[in-house]
Motif scaffolding. Sequence first.
Motif: not given
Length: 282
Positions: A266-278
């Motif tokens: 598995m891996y962790v995917q981080t995106t920026v949503e609404g100015g916050h990292a998710v």
Amino acid sequence: KAVASATPGDAHSVHAAIENVGLQEVWLKVAGGEKACVIDNLIFKHRPKLVLEFGTYVGYTSTRIALQIAAWGGKVVTMEMDPVNATIARNHIELAGLSDVVTVQLGHSDDAVQIVLETYGEGSVDLVFMDQRGTAFHDDLQTLERLRLLADPAVVIADNVLKPGAPYHVWRIGSMPHYRTDIIDLREFGSAPVEDWMTVSWVHRGPTYGQPAETRRELTDLARESDRFRLRAMATSMKDLVGDPLDDFAAKFTAEFVRLGIRTTMYVQTTVEGGHAVSRLV
């Protein structure tokens, strides 16, 4: 400085203060960011009543876990050898208002685990978080099994498995049939270029439970290199070890386990949503 900038009784502000110190002033080995995503997911799904942590450090992870499990009456016992770290952690725990949920057990894990057994009994530990010396993970896990301290099943999360590394542990949980394991690829908190692994193992009792893993001589050199990198990281920071030779070691580590049939799952995917990292597990 974390104490000065946090709000008493507000655990979230304590966590934010610790993170800010680690990001802006001095590198701190805390399981924030993508690593926190893994831990939070496991706590939410497994709902442990007793969590055992190896390596308290400054109390970041223990209070993060405690904040969640307090909702259903859970407890955290966190073990720390360094009295300075233990004192800092106790201050942070008190500041967060979680002293009734978290117990800091000072001393070597061999002694501290016995105290946990005497206090809570066999089969009491639902979840374990390992953040001590990686080349000791396998021995500590085998001890927990031998003492029958773990619930059936129990969940064991291990950090820093790739960097600085825990080769004997990866072999144990990847080769023995009483473990069901995911190896998760993610990034080190506060140092995005640094790749690391966390492992999540569901542990069930069976014929191999509490027994040593098959000896693999090729892991000895990896374990020695792991300990050398850990000492260097403690003297400076993991940020200072970005690039060669740490990446060369990680490539060697990965290739050896691919050869043994063990890979990340598995891996962790981080995106920026609404100015916050998710961050999300994928």
